[in-house]
Structure formats: C-alpha cells, structure tokens
Scaffold this motif. Structure first.
Motif, PDB file in Angstrom:
ATOM      1  N   GLY A  11     -52.018  54.329  44.273  1.00  0.00           N
ATOM      2  CA  GLY A  11     -52.933  54.047  43.017  1.00  0.00           C
ATOM      3  C   GLY A  11     -53.113  52.677  42.655  1.00  0.00           C
ATOM      4  N   LEU A  12     -52.132  51.835  43.035  1.00  0.00           N
ATOM      5  CA  LEU A  12     -52.096  50.495  42.569  1.00  0.00           C
ATOM      6  C   LEU A  12     -53.067  49.806  43.453  1.00  0.00           C
ATOM      7  CD1 LEU A  12     -48.494  49.958  42.277  1.00  0.00           C
ATOM      8  CD2 LEU A  12     -50.250  50.506  40.477  1.00  0.00           C
ATOM      9  N   SER A  13     -53.701  48.481  43.114  1.00  0.00           N
ATOM     10  CA  SER A  13     -54.467  47.673  43.810  1.00  0.00           C
ATOM     11  C   SER A  13     -53.549  47.024  44.987  1.00  0.00           C
ATOM     12  CB  SER A  13     -55.188  46.493  42.725  1.00  0.00           C
ATOM     13  OG  SER A  13     -53.951  45.655  42.362  1.00  0.00           O
ATOM     14  N   ALA A  14     -54.431  46.800  46.119  1.00  0.00           N
ATOM     15  CA  ALA A  14     -53.659  45.922  47.285  1.00  0.00           C
ATOM     16  C   ALA A  14     -52.960  44.630  46.599  1.00  0.00           C
ATOM     17  CB  ALA A  14     -54.859  45.746  48.220  1.00  0.00           C
ATOM     18  N   ALA A  15     -53.725  44.015  45.545  1.00  0.00           N
ATOM     19  CA  ALA A  15     -53.196  42.825  45.119  1.00  0.00           C
ATOM     20  C   ALA A  15     -51.660  42.987  44.511  1.00  0.00           C
ATOM     21  CB  ALA A  15     -53.874  41.984  44.126  1.00  0.00           C
ATOM     22  N   LEU A  16     -51.495  44.296  44.005  1.00  0.00           N
ATOM     23  CA  LEU A  16     -50.429  44.416  42.926  1.00  0.00           C
ATOM     24  C   LEU A  16     -49.150  45.024  43.745  1.00  0.00           C
ATOM     25  CD1 LEU A  16     -48.972  44.524  40.324  1.00  0.00           C
ATOM     26  CD2 LEU A  16     -50.188  46.412  40.018  1.00  0.00           C
ATOM     27  N   ARG A  17     -49.706  45.781  45.029  1.00  0.00           N
ATOM     28  CA  ARG A  17     -48.516  46.370  45.726  1.00  0.00           C
ATOM     29  C   ARG A  17     -47.221  45.531  46.135  1.00  0.00           C
ATOM     30  NH1 ARG A  17     -52.467  50.100  49.241  1.00  0.00           N
ATOM     31  NH2 ARG A  17     -53.440  51.152  47.611  1.00  0.00           N
ATOM     32  N   PRO A  18     -47.462  44.417  46.635  1.00  0.00           N
ATOM     33  CA  PRO A  18     -46.395  43.742  47.147  1.00  0.00           C
ATOM     34  C   PRO A  18     -45.303  43.167  46.196  1.00  0.00           C
ATOM     35  CG  PRO A  18     -48.306  42.759  48.098  1.00  0.00           C
ATOM     36  CD  PRO A  18     -48.638  43.695  46.973  1.00  0.00           C
ATOM     37  N   PHE A  19     -45.940  42.762  44.847  1.00  0.00           N
ATOM     38  CA  PHE A  19     -44.940  42.530  44.020  1.00  0.00           C
ATOM     39  C   PHE A  19     -43.939  43.891  43.572  1.00  0.00           C
ATOM     40  CE2 PHE A  19     -43.612  42.388  39.546  1.00  0.00           C
ATOM     41  CZ  PHE A  19     -43.261  41.165  39.379  1.00  0.00           C
ATOM     42  N   VAL A  20     -44.761  45.120  43.564  1.00  0.00           N
ATOM     43  CA  VAL A  20     -44.325  46.312  43.089  1.00  0.00           C
ATOM     44  C   VAL A  20     -43.212  46.480  44.150  1.00  0.00           C
ATOM     45  CG1 VAL A  20     -44.606  48.546  42.442  1.00  0.00           C
ATOM     46  CG2 VAL A  20     -46.087  47.065  41.489  1.00  0.00           C
ATOM     47  N   GLU A  21     -43.519  46.405  45.161  1.00  0.00           N
ATOM     48  CA  GLU A  21     -42.643  46.693  46.391  1.00  0.00           C
ATOM     49  C   GLU A  21     -41.279  45.842  46.320  1.00  0.00           C
ATOM     50  OE1 GLU A  21     -45.110  46.115  49.831  1.00  0.00           O
ATOM     51  OE2 GLU A  21     -45.730  48.091  50.012  1.00  0.00           O
ATOM     52  N   ARG A  22     -41.342  44.580  46.013  1.00  0.00           N
ATOM     53  CA  ARG A  22     -40.165  43.548  45.785  1.00  0.00           C
ATOM     54  C   ARG A  22     -39.631  44.349  44.630  1.00  0.00           C
ATOM     55  NH1 ARG A  22     -40.885  37.552  43.735  1.00  0.00           N
ATOM     56  NH2 ARG A  22     -38.671  37.062  43.927  1.00  0.00           N
ATOM     57  N   ALA A  23     -39.991  44.575  43.505  1.00  0.00           N
ATOM     58  CA  ALA A  23     -39.570  45.149  42.366  1.00  0.00           C
ATOM     59  C   ALA A  23     -38.662  46.335  42.728  1.00  0.00           C
ATOM     60  CB  ALA A  23     -40.416  45.417  41.163  1.00  0.00           C
ATOM     61  N   LEU A  24     -39.386  47.220  43.407  1.00  0.00           N
ATOM     62  CA  LEU A  24     -38.624  48.388  43.761  1.00  0.00           C
ATOM     63  C   LEU A  24     -37.509  48.227  44.781  1.00  0.00           C
ATOM     64  CD1 LEU A  24     -41.819  50.856  44.783  1.00  0.00           C
ATOM     65  CD2 LEU A  24     -39.900  51.418  43.152  1.00  0.00           C
ATOM     66  N   ALA A  25     -37.349  46.993  45.590  1.00  0.00           N
ATOM     67  CA  ALA A  25     -36.160  46.948  46.328  1.00  0.00           C
ATOM     68  C   ALA A  25     -35.077  46.433  45.415  1.00  0.00           C
ATOM     69  CB  ALA A  25     -36.705  45.631  47.497  1.00  0.00           C
ATOM     70  N   GLY A  26     -35.382  45.746  44.241  1.00  0.00           N
ATOM     71  CA  GLY A  26     -34.492  45.422  43.440  1.00  0.00           C
ATOM     72  C   GLY A  26     -33.690  46.650  42.537  1.00  0.00           C
ATOM     73  N   VAL A  27     -34.431  47.718  42.550  1.00  0.00           N
ATOM     74  CA  VAL A  27     -33.886  48.832  41.771  1.00  0.00           C
ATOM     75  C   VAL A  27     -32.428  49.193  42.032  1.00  0.00           C
ATOM     76  CG1 VAL A  27     -34.194  51.405  41.433  1.00  0.00           C
ATOM     77  CG2 VAL A  27     -36.303  50.038  41.158  1.00  0.00           C
ATOM     78  N   TYR A  28     -31.993  48.932  43.355  1.00  0.00           N
ATOM     79  CA  TYR A  28     -30.843  49.496  43.815  1.00  0.00           C
ATOM     80  C   TYR A  28     -29.772  48.620  43.481  1.00  0.00           C
ATOM     81  CZ  TYR A  28     -33.172  52.660  47.019  1.00  0.00           C
ATOM     82  OH  TYR A  28     -33.967  53.538  47.290  1.00  0.00           O
ATOM     83  N   ASP A  29     -30.197  47.256  42.721  1.00  0.00           N
ATOM     84  CA  ASP A  29     -29.208  46.305  42.391  1.00  0.00           C
ATOM     85  C   ASP A  29     -29.243  46.041  40.931  1.00  0.00           C
ATOM     86  OD1 ASP A  29     -28.620  45.655  44.988  1.00  0.00           O
ATOM     87  OD2 ASP A  29     -30.448  44.583  45.274  1.00  0.00           O
ATOM     88  N   VAL A  30     -29.703  46.662  40.174  1.00  0.00           N
ATOM     89  CA  VAL A  30     -29.728  46.880  38.746  1.00  0.00           C
ATOM     90  C   VAL A  30     -28.394  46.866  38.263  1.00  0.00           C
ATOM     91  CG1 VAL A  30     -30.536  47.733  36.402  1.00  0.00           C
ATOM     92  CG2 VAL A  30     -32.059  47.680  38.169  1.00  0.00           C
ATOM     93  N   PRO A  31     -27.747  45.667  37.697  1.00  0.00           N
ATOM     94  CA  PRO A  31     -26.241  45.792  37.161  1.00  0.00           C
ATOM     95  C   PRO A  31     -25.886  46.914  36.139  1.00  0.00           C
ATOM     96  CG  PRO A  31     -27.531  43.704  36.838  1.00  0.00           C
ATOM     97  CD  PRO A  31     -28.452  44.551  37.163  1.00  0.00           C
ATOM     98  N   GLU A  32     -24.771  47.505  36.310  1.00  0.00           N
ATOM     99  CA  GLU A  32     -24.426  48.564  35.696  1.00  0.00           C
ATOM    100  C   GLU A  32     -24.547  48.776  33.979  1.00  0.00           C
ATOM    101  OE1 GLU A  32     -23.508  52.318  34.795  1.00  0.00           O
ATOM    102  OE2 GLU A  32     -23.417  51.673  36.746  1.00  0.00           O
ATOM    103  N   ASP A  33     -24.325  47.476  33.458  1.00  0.00           N
ATOM    104  CA  ASP A  33     -24.401  47.124  32.271  1.00  0.00           C
ATOM    105  C   ASP A  33     -25.934  47.298  31.463  1.00  0.00           C
ATOM    106  OD1 ASP A  33     -25.177  44.848  33.486  1.00  0.00           O
ATOM    107  OD2 ASP A  33     -24.661  43.603  31.625  1.00  0.00           O
ATOM    108  N   ARG A  34     -26.806  46.785  32.614  1.00  0.00           N
ATOM    109  CA  ARG A  34     -28.366  46.894  32.427  1.00  0.00           C
ATOM    110  C   ARG A  34     -28.851  48.716  32.563  1.00  0.00           C
ATOM    111  NH1 ARG A  34     -30.355  44.193  28.962  1.00  0.00           N
ATOM    112  NH2 ARG A  34     -32.450  44.877  29.652  1.00  0.00           N
ATOM    113  N   GLN A  35     -27.947  49.175  33.360  1.00  0.00           N
ATOM    114  CA  GLN A  35     -28.341  50.726  33.718  1.00  0.00           C
ATOM    115  C   GLN A  35     -27.915  51.605  32.475  1.00  0.00           C
ATOM    116  OE1 GLN A  35     -26.730  52.538  37.231  1.00  0.00           O
ATOM    117  NE2 GLN A  35     -27.158  50.865  38.272  1.00  0.00           N
ATOM    118  N   GLU A  36     -26.892  51.129  31.766  1.00  0.00           N
ATOM    119  CA  GLU A  36     -26.612  52.002  30.514  1.00  0.00           C
ATOM    120  C   GLU A  36     -27.472  51.604  29.424  1.00  0.00           C
ATOM    121  OE1 GLU A  36     -23.856  53.765  29.816  1.00  0.00           O
ATOM    122  OE2 GLU A  36     -23.425  53.657  32.110  1.00  0.00           O
ATOM    123  N   VAL A  37     -28.107  50.611  29.218  1.00  0.00           N
ATOM    124  CA  VAL A  37     -29.250  50.385  28.431  1.00  0.00           C
ATOM    125  C   VAL A  37     -30.388  50.975  28.643  1.00  0.00           C
ATOM    126  CG1 VAL A  37     -30.875  48.654  27.427  1.00  0.00           C
ATOM    127  CG2 VAL A  37     -28.298  48.047  27.618  1.00  0.00           C
TER     128      VAL A  37
END
Length: 220
Positions: A11-37
């Motif tokens: 549902g996202l525009s083609a222009a937006l998808r690469p940034f969201v894909e990059r952000a999704l790749a970082g989901v696995y690296d969110v620090p534990e202290d931020r996960q708690e929040v």
C-alpha cells in the motif's frame, strides 16, 4: 519469543518503500532498553485492537515541531505496514510553533510526498504515503486543539521537557515515555541533515517494532 508478523508494503508508494524496508531491517536491532519502553505502547495498541476500540495516540513534545511529527507520521505508516486496524495518530505540543521545515525535508527524503496546504507562520503540510488516498496532515498545535481526541488515547511523550511540563495529560488512558533526542541540536551545522535523517529512521524503526509487537499480542 514473539514471531514477527509479515509486513505488507504494497500500500505504500514506490518512493517510500526503500526507506521502510531499511527501517524494517533495523527492527531486529532495537536495543532492549528501548524495547521495554515500546512495549508500553504496544500493550495499549493490542488492548484496543482486541476489544475493537479505536487506537488513538497523541505524540507530544514541547513545540510540536520535530519529534512529535515524526512519531505521528511513522506510527500511522507502521500501522499500515502491519495491518493494525483503527489506528489514528496525532501530534501536539505544550506550545504551538510550526512543523519545522527540517522535519518536513527529512520526511521528504524518506520518500513521503509533501504538499503545502496552508502557508504562513504555521504551515499545514500534507504528507502522502501512497495508501489508497490516505494522507497525514502536520501542523503545530497545543493539546487543546479541537482536532485532537479528548479521551481514551495514549499520550506518547517524545521529549523530557514536555514530559515534565505535563505530569497529567487530560483524557489520556496510557502514557508512553519515548523521550527521543532532539535533532534541533544540529540545526545550522554541517550535521543537520544527517541528524534529522538519523532521528527519522530511529522513530520509523521503533514505530514498526511497536506495531509488530502489538499485532502479535492482539492475536494471542
């Protein structure tokens, strides 16, 4: 361990998808202290989804010019990516100034379409993410603005100053202390764009983490 729900970027525009894909790749690296929040926010979202109630979140910082707008935008996009129903995100400040143009430029660099719907000292920017005509309006406003929900919403506190200035947010049924570092500290320096892009990516990544967690918990 919670399994990650499958994201859907169709549902996202083609222009937006690469940034969201990059952000999704970082989901696995969110620090534990931020996960708690972020779990506090996910719990609010999941509880509303389970009971079929609207999921209203107001992102709050002092001037409603930078971090609160980034939170509002990326929470809405993340809800689309993980198909979280009933989400409506807003932003506000303890003071009204303007949605800072540096914030808008960062969002534009991320791939959002930007148009100015109202000019002046406090412009209204309309952001297009490509979701079936859905757009997100950003302008600076206080917590008393009539466009905001008055009850049963989560107060998403984006800065320490607003958190201290608002020990109670009237009508809020949940409070999440996100407390992001202000990219304003790099204004008018060679690091300006990089700092805004860094905060934009952090907030996008964390909102995706939160919505993924929420939709997983809602299905339990």
């Amino acid at each position: 361990m919670l399994l990650m729900s499958a994201p859907d970027l169709s549902g996202l525009s083609a222009a937006l998808r690469p940034f969201v894909e990059r952000a999704l790749a970082g989901v696995y690296d969110v620090p534990e202290d931020r996960q708690e929040v972020l779990r506090d926010g996910a719990a609010f979202v999941a509880a509303r989804v389970k009971t079929g109630h609207p999921v209203r979140m107001v992102f709050i910082c002092t001037h409603n010019s930078r971090r609160s707008h980034l939170g509002q935008v990326w929470a809405q996009v993340a809800a689309e990516v993980f198909a979280v129903p009933g989400v409506a995100s807003f932003s506000a400040g303890t003071e009204a100034t303007a949605c800072n143009v540096r914030t808008v430029r960062a969002l534009e660099r991320a791939g959002l379409g930007v148009s100015v719907e109202k000019e002046g000292d406090n412009p209204l920017y309309r952001l297009d993410c490509g979701v079936a005509g859905q757009s997100i309006d950003c302008w600076s406003k206080t917590l008393q603005d009539p466009s905001l929900p008055t009850n049963d919403f989560a107060a998403m506190m984006c800065c320490g100053s607003a958190d201290a200035a608002c020990p109670i947010v009237p009508g809020a049924t949940a409070r999440v202390r996100l407390l992001y570092r202000d990219p304003k500290e790099a204004d008018d320096t060679p690091e300006e764009a990089a700092r805004y892009d860094e905060r934009c990516l952090q907030i996008a990544t964390e909102m995706l983490w939160m919505m993924r967690e929420a939709i997983g918990n809602a299905g339990e």
